[in-house]
Design a protein around this motif. Structure first.
Motif, PDB file in Angstrom:
ATOM      1  N   PHE A 166      28.176  67.211  -1.687  1.00 11.64           N
ATOM      2  CA  PHE A 166      28.507  66.007  -0.958  1.00 11.64           C
ATOM      3  C   PHE A 166      27.691  66.337   0.579  1.00 11.64           C
ATOM      4  O   PHE A 166      27.543  65.247   1.164  1.00 11.64           O
ATOM      5  CB  PHE A 166      29.873  65.786  -0.754  1.00 11.64           C
ATOM      6  CG  PHE A 166      30.341  64.413  -0.279  1.00 11.64           C
ATOM      7  CD1 PHE A 166      30.126  63.438  -0.930  1.00 11.64           C
ATOM      8  CD2 PHE A 166      30.906  64.458   1.223  1.00 11.64           C
ATOM      9  CE1 PHE A 166      30.384  62.131  -0.354  1.00 11.64           C
ATOM     10  CE2 PHE A 166      31.241  63.205   1.604  1.00 11.64           C
ATOM     11  CZ  PHE A 166      30.929  62.192   0.669  1.00 11.64           C
ATOM     12  N   ARG A 180      23.498  64.749  -2.031  1.00 13.52           N
ATOM     13  CA  ARG A 180      23.499  63.212  -1.999  1.00 13.52           C
ATOM     14  C   ARG A 180      22.696  62.724  -2.713  1.00 13.52           C
ATOM     15  O   ARG A 180      22.940  61.536  -3.412  1.00 13.52           O
ATOM     16  CB  ARG A 180      23.700  63.123  -0.668  1.00 13.52           C
ATOM     17  CG  ARG A 180      24.975  63.299   0.032  1.00 13.52           C
ATOM     18  CD  ARG A 180      24.902  62.755   1.804  1.00 13.52           C
ATOM     19  NE  ARG A 180      25.956  63.156   2.224  1.00 13.52           N
ATOM     20  CZ  ARG A 180      26.993  62.269   2.503  1.00 13.52           C
ATOM     21  NH1 ARG A 180      26.769  60.809   1.839  1.00 13.52           N
ATOM     22  NH2 ARG A 180      28.140  62.421   3.173  1.00 13.52           N
ATOM     23  N   HIS A 231      23.757  60.467  -6.185  1.00 12.39           N
ATOM     24  CA  HIS A 231      24.162  59.431  -5.654  1.00 12.39           C
ATOM     25  C   HIS A 231      24.731  58.379  -6.717  1.00 12.39           C
ATOM     26  O   HIS A 231      25.372  57.438  -6.161  1.00 12.39           O
ATOM     27  CB  HIS A 231      23.235  58.748  -4.515  1.00 12.39           C
ATOM     28  CG  HIS A 231      21.946  58.074  -5.270  1.00 12.39           C
ATOM     29  ND1 HIS A 231      20.860  58.785  -5.877  1.00 12.39           N
ATOM     30  CD2 HIS A 231      21.814  56.998  -5.212  1.00 12.39           C
ATOM     31  CE1 HIS A 231      20.282  58.009  -6.449  1.00 12.39           C
ATOM     32  NE2 HIS A 231      20.632  56.682  -6.170  1.00 12.39           N
ATOM     33  N   LYS A 254      30.875  59.463  -5.687  1.00 10.28           N
ATOM     34  CA  LYS A 254      31.565  58.696  -4.736  1.00 10.28           C
ATOM     35  C   LYS A 254      32.943  58.608  -5.058  1.00 10.28           C
ATOM     36  O   LYS A 254      33.345  58.599  -6.253  1.00 10.28           O
ATOM     37  CB  LYS A 254      31.035  56.869  -4.815  1.00 10.28           C
ATOM     38  CG  LYS A 254      29.409  57.036  -4.797  1.00 10.28           C
ATOM     39  CD  LYS A 254      28.948  55.570  -5.083  1.00 10.28           C
ATOM     40  CE  LYS A 254      27.442  55.631  -5.170  1.00 10.28           C
ATOM     41  NZ  LYS A 254      26.783  54.376  -5.691  1.00 10.28           N
TER      42      LYS A 254
END
Length: 220
Positions: A122, A128, A132, A136
């Motif tokens: 993260f 990321r 991605h 989340k």
């Protein structure tokens, strides 16, 4: 009758030698050849790549497999295509899967397609970037991951489901320097449950025979 026709369409779509089409005229290999952006924005293909034993709440006209169809998938020559679908979706989510065979059993490993430590998933720019699509707190891809795990279990890919779940769990947890859990606990819990619980625990009649095939034991 309509359900029987739909399941026959699913079998032709999935079988490696028939090149059938889904309800929109799309072939299996066509979908796997889509870009990541196409996979992200299109919402009615995952139900065909990873069918389940209950209706999709999001997409009408999705396949709903019965016990005979599950048995057919487990016994027919569709294994290569299920593996191809799994590889493509894992790559979409930032992972790759490998199998290594020793003298006693086949081991399954799922790891990031770019080497990265879990604690960096993260906070690191690379993490990321490759994760991605799903890394989340809340995202529609969490439901897709649940479907993939459940479908793998239905069709006899128990070891693969365990490895896939472990990979997502490893990179979705809270680590030092990260203020809160990256993926919500409800999503992480359901992934763990569908990957590890007996199929018959899902409340579907007739799935116990597949639990026995997968090595589950039950006491009277």
């Amino acid at each position: 009758m309509a359900q029987n026709k739909q399941l026959q369409t699913l079998k032709l779509f999935y079988h490696p030698f028939n090149a059938g089409e889904d309800y929109k005229g799309r072939r299996f290999d066509t979908i796997l050849g889509w870009s990541d952006d196409e996979l992200e924005k299109t919402h009615d293909y995952i139900q065909w790549l990873f069918p389940l034993a209950e209706e999709s709440r999001a997409v009408k006209n999705s396949p709903v497999v019965d016990v005979d169809t599950i048995r057919w998938f487990r016994q027919s020559g569709t294994v290569p295509n299920m593996i191809l679908a799994l590889k493509r979706m894992l790559w979409f989510y930032g992972f790759e899967i490998r199998w290594s065979e020793d003298t006693t059993e086949v081991e399954v490993e799922v790891e990031p397609k770019i080497k990265i430590e879990p604690k960096e998933a993260f906070t690191n720019g690379t993490g990321r970037k490759i994760f991605h699509r799903w890394l989340k707190p809340h995202d529609h891809n969490h439901a897709r991951i649940t479907r993939i795990l459940r479908s793998l279990r239905l069709f006899g890919f128990y070891a693969e489901a365990l490895a896939v779940n472990q990979a997502f769990q490893t990179y979705a947890q809270t680590y030092p320097g990260v203020a809160k859990a990256v993926v919500n606990k409800a999503s992480r819990d359901i992934w763990e449950q569908v990957a590890t619980y007996a199929l018959s625990a899902w409340g579907h009649n007739g799935l116990k025979e597949f639990d026995l095939e997968d090595g589950f034991t039950f006491t009277q």
